[in-house]
Design a protein around this motif. Structure first.
Motif, short mmCIF file in Angstrom:
data_model
loop_
_atom_site.label_atom_id
_atom_site.label_comp_id
_atom_site.label_asym_id
_atom_site.label_seq_id
_atom_site.Cartn_x
_atom_site.Cartn_y
_atom_site.Cartn_z
N LEU A 86 -32.62 44.35 -54.84
CA LEU A 86 -33.33 43.08 -55.19
C LEU A 86 -32.39 41.88 -54.52
O LEU A 86 -31.42 42.28 -53.73
CB LEU A 86 -33.17 43.11 -56.54
CG LEU A 86 -34.05 44.09 -57.30
CD1 LEU A 86 -33.77 43.80 -58.96
CD2 LEU A 86 -35.51 43.89 -57.09
N GLN A 87 -32.97 40.95 -54.64
CA GLN A 87 -32.10 39.79 -54.15
C GLN A 87 -30.87 39.35 -54.84
O GLN A 87 -30.81 40.09 -55.87
CB GLN A 87 -33.03 38.54 -54.04
CG GLN A 87 -34.33 38.51 -53.04
CD GLN A 87 -34.92 37.26 -53.25
OE1 GLN A 87 -34.77 36.50 -54.20
NE2 GLN A 87 -36.07 37.15 -52.59
N GLN A 88 -30.00 38.96 -54.09
CA GLN A 88 -28.75 38.56 -54.77
C GLN A 88 -27.73 40.00 -55.10
O GLN A 88 -27.07 39.94 -55.94
CB GLN A 88 -28.80 37.88 -56.08
CG GLN A 88 -29.67 36.43 -55.92
CD GLN A 88 -29.99 35.70 -56.84
OE1 GLN A 88 -30.17 36.44 -57.93
NE2 GLN A 88 -30.41 34.50 -56.85
N GLY A 89 -27.89 40.83 -54.27
CA GLY A 89 -27.29 42.25 -54.46
C GLY A 89 -27.57 42.97 -55.57
O GLY A 89 -26.75 43.86 -56.02
N ARG A 90 -28.68 42.74 -56.30
CA ARG A 90 -28.82 43.51 -57.64
C ARG A 90 -29.64 44.63 -57.22
O ARG A 90 -30.49 44.79 -55.92
CB ARG A 90 -29.78 42.48 -58.56
CG ARG A 90 -28.88 41.39 -59.09
CD ARG A 90 -29.91 40.39 -59.80
NE ARG A 90 -30.88 40.03 -58.88
CZ ARG A 90 -32.06 39.77 -59.45
NH1 ARG A 90 -32.30 39.85 -60.85
NH2 ARG A 90 -33.11 39.16 -58.72
N LEU A 91 -29.99 45.60 -58.26
CA LEU A 91 -30.52 47.06 -58.00
C LEU A 91 -31.12 47.26 -59.15
O LEU A 91 -30.80 47.21 -60.38
CB LEU A 91 -29.43 47.99 -57.80
CG LEU A 91 -29.79 49.40 -57.41
CD1 LEU A 91 -30.49 49.28 -55.87
CD2 LEU A 91 -28.68 50.35 -57.53
N VAL A 92 -32.51 47.73 -59.11
CA VAL A 92 -33.37 48.05 -60.10
C VAL A 92 -33.75 49.61 -59.99
O VAL A 92 -33.64 50.07 -58.97
CB VAL A 92 -34.65 47.39 -60.26
CG1 VAL A 92 -35.52 47.58 -59.08
CG2 VAL A 92 -35.45 47.52 -61.59
N PHE A 93 -33.68 50.44 -61.34
CA PHE A 93 -33.81 51.62 -61.24
C PHE A 93 -35.07 51.96 -62.32
O PHE A 93 -35.29 51.33 -63.12
CB PHE A 93 -32.82 52.66 -61.66
CG PHE A 93 -32.15 52.31 -62.72
CD1 PHE A 93 -32.76 53.39 -63.86
CD2 PHE A 93 -31.21 51.28 -63.11
CE1 PHE A 93 -32.14 53.21 -65.15
CE2 PHE A 93 -30.74 51.39 -64.35
CZ PHE A 93 -31.16 52.17 -65.53
N ASP A 97 -36.81 58.87 -68.96
CA ASP A 97 -36.41 58.72 -70.37
C ASP A 97 -37.59 58.47 -71.22
O ASP A 97 -37.70 59.20 -72.24
CB ASP A 97 -35.49 57.72 -70.53
CG ASP A 97 -33.95 58.11 -69.82
OD1 ASP A 97 -33.88 57.62 -68.76
OD2 ASP A 97 -33.15 58.41 -70.61
N PRO A 98 -38.28 57.60 -70.95
CA PRO A 98 -38.58 56.65 -69.86
C PRO A 98 -37.76 55.43 -70.07
O PRO A 98 -37.60 55.13 -71.19
CB PRO A 98 -40.00 56.27 -70.08
CG PRO A 98 -40.24 56.30 -71.31
CD PRO A 98 -39.83 57.61 -71.82
N ALA A 99 -37.13 54.83 -68.97
CA ALA A 99 -36.21 53.74 -69.16
C ALA A 99 -36.33 53.00 -67.68
O ALA A 99 -36.59 53.66 -66.78
CB ALA A 99 -34.91 54.02 -69.42
N PHE A 100 -35.88 51.82 -67.83
CA PHE A 100 -35.64 51.25 -66.48
C PHE A 100 -34.46 50.10 -66.78
O PHE A 100 -34.02 49.68 -67.67
CB PHE A 100 -36.72 50.52 -65.81
CG PHE A 100 -37.39 49.44 -66.74
CD1 PHE A 100 -36.97 47.95 -66.37
CD2 PHE A 100 -38.39 49.32 -67.56
CE1 PHE A 100 -37.31 46.82 -67.22
CE2 PHE A 100 -38.82 48.52 -68.50
CZ PHE A 100 -38.36 47.35 -68.27
N GLY A 101 -33.71 49.67 -65.66
CA GLY A 101 -33.01 48.75 -65.71
C GLY A 101 -32.50 48.07 -64.45
O GLY A 101 -32.86 48.22 -63.31
N VAL A 102 -31.60 47.20 -64.54
CA VAL A 102 -31.17 46.20 -63.42
C VAL A 102 -29.66 46.20 -63.39
O VAL A 102 -28.93 46.04 -64.37
CB VAL A 102 -31.79 44.73 -63.50
CG1 VAL A 102 -31.15 44.06 -61.99
CG2 VAL A 102 -33.37 44.83 -63.28
N PHE A 103 -28.97 46.45 -62.33
CA PHE A 103 -27.52 46.30 -61.98
C PHE A 103 -27.21 45.11 -61.31
O PHE A 103 -27.82 44.66 -60.44
CB PHE A 103 -26.95 47.53 -61.45
CG PHE A 103 -26.87 48.64 -62.07
CD1 PHE A 103 -25.84 48.92 -63.06
CD2 PHE A 103 -27.83 49.67 -62.15
CE1 PHE A 103 -25.83 50.06 -63.87
CE2 PHE A 103 -27.64 50.69 -62.83
CZ PHE A 103 -26.79 50.89 -63.71
#
Length: 194
Positions: A86-93, A97-103
Motif C-alpha cells: 500500500l501507499q506510505q510503505g504499508r502492507l495488507v494481507f 482464518d479468515p482474517a486480514f490486516g495491515v502492517f
C-alpha cells in the motif's frame, strides 16, 4: 514467483522473464510461500503462505529486493493467501482464518480483523447413552490471537447450551461416548479432508 509445493521463491526479469535469482529460503522447511509481493519502491520482497512456525503463519520480508536477509511479520494463525503493498510503505494481507490486516512501515499491525466464528475443525461429537445430550469441542481466538479449545454440551431436555464445562455443568451428569467406527467389521477410513 511463489510455489504451491515448496518454500522456494524465484525472481524473474520484468523485461524478458529470464530467471534472475532466488532469495535464501534454505532454513524454511515446511509449507509453502505461494503469496508474494513487492514493496512499492521495489526494495522489499514479501512472501507468505502455508509456511508456519509453532502454529503461526508469518509474512517474511527480504531486504535488498530479496537478496538481503529476511525478517518476520507475525500475521495470522492460518495460511496467508494474499499480500499487497500500500501507499506510505504499508502492507495488507489476507488469510484463511479468515482474517486480514495491515502492517505499517515499522512492522506494527495497525489493523486486524480476526474471525468472528468458532473453529469446528478436528471436533469430536460425543453422545449420551440415552441420546438426550451431546458434547463437543471447538476453538475460539483469545485476545492474544491464540486458538483456545473449549467444550460445550447440549441437553435436549434443557433448552440451553453449556460451554466451558470446566466451570459450568448441566444438571444432568452422564458419561458421553465417542462414535464407534470399527464396530461389527465396519471400518470407516479416509473420511478426514478427503
Amino acid at each position: 514467483v511463489g510455489f504451491d509445493d515448496s518454500t522456494a521463491i524465484s525472481v524473474f526479469s520484468g523485461q524478458d522473464l529470464s530467471f534472475l535469482y532466488s532469495p535464501d529460503t534454505s532454513r524454511l522447511n515446511n509449507g509453502n510461500l505461494g503469496a508474494v509481493a513487492w514493496s512499492q519502491d521495489g526494495w522489499t520482497l514479501y512472501a507468505g503462505g502455508r509456511y508456519n512456525e509453532g502454529g503461526f503463519h508469518p509474512i517474511l520480508q527480504w531486504s535488498k529486493a530479496g537478496l538481503g536477509s529476511y525478517s518476520k511479520l507475525l500475521a495470522s494463525t492460518n495460511t496467508i493467501t494474499g499480500i499487497r503493498s500500500l501507499q506510505q510503505g504499508r502492507l495488507v494481507f489476507g488469510a484463511t482464518d479468515p482474517a486480514f490486516g495491515v502492517f505499517d512501515t515499522t512492522g506494527r499491525k495497525v489493523l486486524e480483523q480476526s474471525p468472528a466464528t468458532v473453529d469446528y475443525r478436528d471436533t469430536e461429537i460425543r453422545i449420551s447413552p440415552d441420546g438426550g445430550s451431546i458434547e463437543y469441542d471447538f476453538k475460539t481466538l483469545d485476545p492474544q490471537g491464540n486458538w483456545v479449545r473449549r467444550l460445550a454440551r447440549t441437553d435436549i431436555g434443557i433448552p440451553q447450551l453449556a460451554t466451558d464445562l470446566g466451570t459450568t455443568r448441566l444438571p444432568k451428569e452422564v458419561k458421553f461416548s465417542s462414535s464407534r467406527t470399527t464396530a461389527l467389521g465396519l471400518d470407516i477410513l479416509g473420511w478426514k479432508n478427503t
